[in-house]
Scaffold this active site. Sequence first.
Site, PDB file in Angstrom:
ATOM      1  N   GLU A 332       0.832  -1.223   0.000  1.00  0.00           N
ATOM      2  CA  GLU A 332       0.000   0.000   0.000  1.00  0.00           C
ATOM      3  C   GLU A 332       0.859   1.263   0.000  1.00  0.00           C
ATOM      4  OE1 GLU A 332      -3.630   0.359   2.158  1.00  0.00           O
ATOM      5  OE2 GLU A 332      -4.002  -1.795   2.163  1.00  0.00           O
ATOM      6  N   ASP A 479       1.261  -8.810   2.693  1.00  0.00           N
ATOM      7  CA  ASP A 479      -0.055  -8.813   3.310  1.00  0.00           C
ATOM      8  C   ASP A 479      -0.846  -9.844   2.513  1.00  0.00           C
ATOM      9  OD1 ASP A 479      -2.665  -8.459   4.059  1.00  0.00           O
ATOM     10  OD2 ASP A 479      -2.659  -6.268   3.858  1.00  0.00           O
ATOM     11  N   ASN A 481      -3.588 -11.261   3.462  1.00  0.00           N
ATOM     12  CA  ASN A 481      -5.011 -11.201   3.814  1.00  0.00           C
ATOM     13  C   ASN A 481      -5.560 -12.578   4.174  1.00  0.00           C
ATOM     14  OD1 ASN A 481      -6.297  -8.599   4.009  1.00  0.00           O
ATOM     15  ND2 ASN A 481      -5.768  -8.273   1.850  1.00  0.00           N
TER      16      ASN A 481
HETATM   17  C1  4LC Z   1     -10.108  -3.302   3.958  1.00  0.00           C
HETATM   18  C2  4LC Z   1      -9.286  -2.216   3.404  1.00  0.00           C
HETATM   19  C3  4LC Z   1      -9.816  -2.990   1.155  1.00  0.00           C
HETATM   20  C4  4LC Z   1      -8.556  -7.097   5.789  1.00  0.00           C
HETATM   21  N1  4LC Z   1      -9.920  -6.636   5.555  1.00  0.00           N
HETATM   22  C5  4LC Z   1     -11.095  -7.291   5.887  1.00  0.00           C
HETATM   23  N2  4LC Z   1     -12.140  -6.534   5.518  1.00  0.00           N
HETATM   24  C6  4LC Z   1     -11.646  -5.391   4.960  1.00  0.00           C
HETATM   25  C7  4LC Z   1     -12.274  -4.259   4.439  1.00  0.00           C
HETATM   26  C8  4LC Z   1     -11.515  -3.205   3.941  1.00  0.00           C
HETATM   27  C9  4LC Z   1      -9.481  -4.431   4.480  1.00  0.00           C
HETATM   28  C10 4LC Z   1     -10.256  -5.455   4.991  1.00  0.00           C
HETATM   29  O1  4LC Z   1      -8.695  -1.439   4.145  1.00  0.00           O
HETATM   30  N3  4LC Z   1      -9.124  -2.109   2.059  1.00  0.00           N
HETATM   31  C11 4LC Z   1     -10.482  -2.203   0.042  1.00  0.00           C
HETATM   32  O2  4LC Z   1      -9.540  -1.336  -0.571  1.00  0.00           O
HETATM   33  C12 4LC Z   1      -8.926  -0.443   0.312  1.00  0.00           C
HETATM   34  C13 4LC Z   1      -8.239  -1.173   1.440  1.00  0.00           C
HETATM   35  C14 4LC Z   1      -7.032  -1.918   0.925  1.00  0.00           C
HETATM   36  O3  4LC Z   1      -6.468  -2.722   1.863  1.00  0.00           O
HETATM   37  C15 4LC Z   1      -9.906   0.635   0.711  1.00  0.00           C
HETATM   38  C16 4LC Z   1     -10.520   1.343  -0.269  1.00  0.00           C
HETATM   39  C17 4LC Z   1     -11.415   2.362   0.044  1.00  0.00           C
HETATM   40  C18 4LC Z   1     -11.703   2.669   1.380  1.00  0.00           C
HETATM   41  C19 4LC Z   1     -11.051   1.957   2.358  1.00  0.00           C
HETATM   42  C20 4LC Z   1     -10.178   0.953   2.039  1.00  0.00           C
HETATM   43  C21 4LC Z   1     -11.190  -8.562   6.537  1.00  0.00           C
HETATM   44  C22 4LC Z   1     -11.978  -8.792   7.647  1.00  0.00           C
HETATM   45  N4  4LC Z   1     -11.832 -10.071   7.988  1.00  0.00           N
HETATM   46  C23 4LC Z   1     -10.963 -10.693   7.154  1.00  0.00           C
HETATM   47  C24 4LC Z   1     -10.500 -12.003   7.154  1.00  0.00           C
HETATM   48  C25 4LC Z   1      -9.591 -12.381   6.191  1.00  0.00           C
HETATM   49  C26 4LC Z   1      -9.165 -11.462   5.242  1.00  0.00           C
HETATM   50  C27 4LC Z   1      -9.629 -10.152   5.236  1.00  0.00           C
HETATM   51  C28 4LC Z   1     -10.542  -9.762   6.224  1.00  0.00           C
HETATM   52  C29 4LC Z   1      -9.083 -13.695   6.171  1.00  0.00           C
HETATM   53  N5  4LC Z   1      -8.640 -14.756   6.187  1.00  0.00           N
END
Ligand code: 4LC
Length: 592
Positions: A332, A479, A481
């Site tokens: 990022e 990352d 995820n």
């Molecule tokens: C973002 C986020 C994604 C890790 N994660 C989970 N839910 C999420 C929702 C949002 C991360 C999340 O911050 N982004 C969308 O694009 C970006 C940013 C990039 O990383 C963004 C764009 C606009 C506005 C804000 C952000 C999540 C919750 N539980 C999980 C379990 C696993 C994987 C992911 C998640 C597993 N295993």
Amino acid sequence: MLLWSGRFDVLLRAATGKLLSRPGPVNWCRAAPTWLREGGSRMERAVVRCVPSESKLSISFILDGSQKHMQRDQSEQLGRVLARIANNAVKGQTKVKKSKKNKIEQAATAEPLVRLSYKDEAVAEDVINADAWQDGAVLQVGDVKYLVERNPPTFKDVELPRYIMAGFPICAKLQIEFGELEKSDFQWYKQAKASAAAAPAVVESSWVEAGNERVFTPSNSDIGLKLKLRCRPGNSQRYGAARELEISSTVEAGPGTCAFDNRHLYTKKIAEESLIRTVSYNILADVYAQTDHSKNVLFPYCAPYALQIDYRQNLIKKELTGYNADIICLQEVDKTVFSDSLTPALDAFGLEGVFRMKEKQHEGLSTFFRRSKFSLLSQHDIIFSEALLTDYLHKDLLEKLCSYPAVKEKVLQRSSVLQVSVLESAKDPSRKICVANTHLYFHPKGANVRLTQIAIALSHIKHVTCDMYPGIPVLFCGDFNSTPSSGLYSLMKSGSISDDHEDWVSNGEEERCNMSLIHPLKLKSACGEPAYTNYVGGFHGCLDYIFIDSNSLEVEQVIPLPSHEEVTTHQALPSVSHPSDHIALVCDLKWK
Ligand code: 4LC
């Protein structure tokens, strides 16, 4: 061949006369700069920039009080430039005369003598510019003499950060040509504190010296003051023209302690030669941090000013430089954060970086490495979607995916990339390492997509480390995820995932894609499975890893993550004392 000899004598005499009429002996100090000649005749400088890869050369000097910057063909004959300069000089004089409304004198204005000499001999007019304008040549325009400096050390771009905070290092963005930052001089000044008795009418601020290193960290006593940097570009032979720049506002108060301060106690020094201190860190892109969704839904607990990139950059730079790492993999990373902030800061601490933008996005990955320990041998970055379609390596996977068109489509629409850098040890060139860095699809239900992405990544890394550089160790940061309970994590560790794993239906029946995958790498998570590496209001979990090749690398120490109390002081991350929603992984690795 036309020489200037005819008018030369006359001019020499005239100049000599002028010199003799100068009052009193001039007491030049012993270390007189090059532009102060013996005998006391001060010369202006003419800076000539001439590099073989360009067709033009530039000549810069001050004539009649205005800066001239001429771009001429390198292959043009000297006579034409000199004629041009003479013509310019006449125009300059005409302007002055006109303003005096002295038409008679104006008519009498003649072109001044313009000549270029080298070692007291006139340079012939038919010599081409590239050869004529040598370092040490003297340009004469009327009675003004200019010492030619060809390709002197020069700052091309100098910039200070917009937002300066007490306790946080300031690393100027410095682009130097024909010089080295290590051979350049830096002098920091701070505004002299106005004493209570000082007259309020004093307009001019006076400056006191504050530091003379490349990086300056203002202290709490500097809050409210302006700062100034004077920098002089140098190389092993000489210095070029100094530049001065002032910060645009004053030093602000910092947050006091940060969540990473205690971690720095473990990383005060650069790790010893045989160790590789490695960092993996999702620094939270500015493009995501300041959206309405981020401010209101994802990070409502965080003060808005602490989400601003100018604020966060201070924390990110201090955190990263304080780890004294040898390899840093970041996710990022906004393009401008990489070029204007991280590269200047980490460069000042001995690291060099490469950047890989995601497809159709404004952020990407970057990998930094310590110059004294590594050099960059080659880069093998891929875009997952593109590699899947075009690289024969992924033929089998592509065939399997043809049975699952919805998943295939989704993988092709994602912008994720894999950054792969092969580094060579500076001390022992037989030691090479493949550093991979990635940021996989983020969606909580996207495990099937992530498994497909990691299959592409692993095939590609296998190709680099088995076919291109047989047997070199892998260091795979990112990352992912994916939590430790995910199919992806078990695939990384065990080398296989069966086609009936539940993650193949992570997004329901419509996106079911039962595939079995294997890879031959012996990977382990260097920092283990911390309770979380991502801690936001609505979720926390371990999503980031530093995977190492357990055949050839071992873990010397893991830098402890911040305590739960430190992470939750301001509820969750990011906060005024932590710049990202993720926590950096830091460990010292050792070649086996
Ligand atoms: C973002 C986020 C994604 C890790 N994660 C989970 N839910 C999420 C929702 C949002 C991360 C999340 O911050 N982004 C969308 O694009 C970006 C940013 C990039 O990383 C963004 C764009 C606009 C506005 C804000 C952000 C999540 C919750 N539980 C999980 C379990 C696993 C994987 C992911 C998640 C597993 N295993």
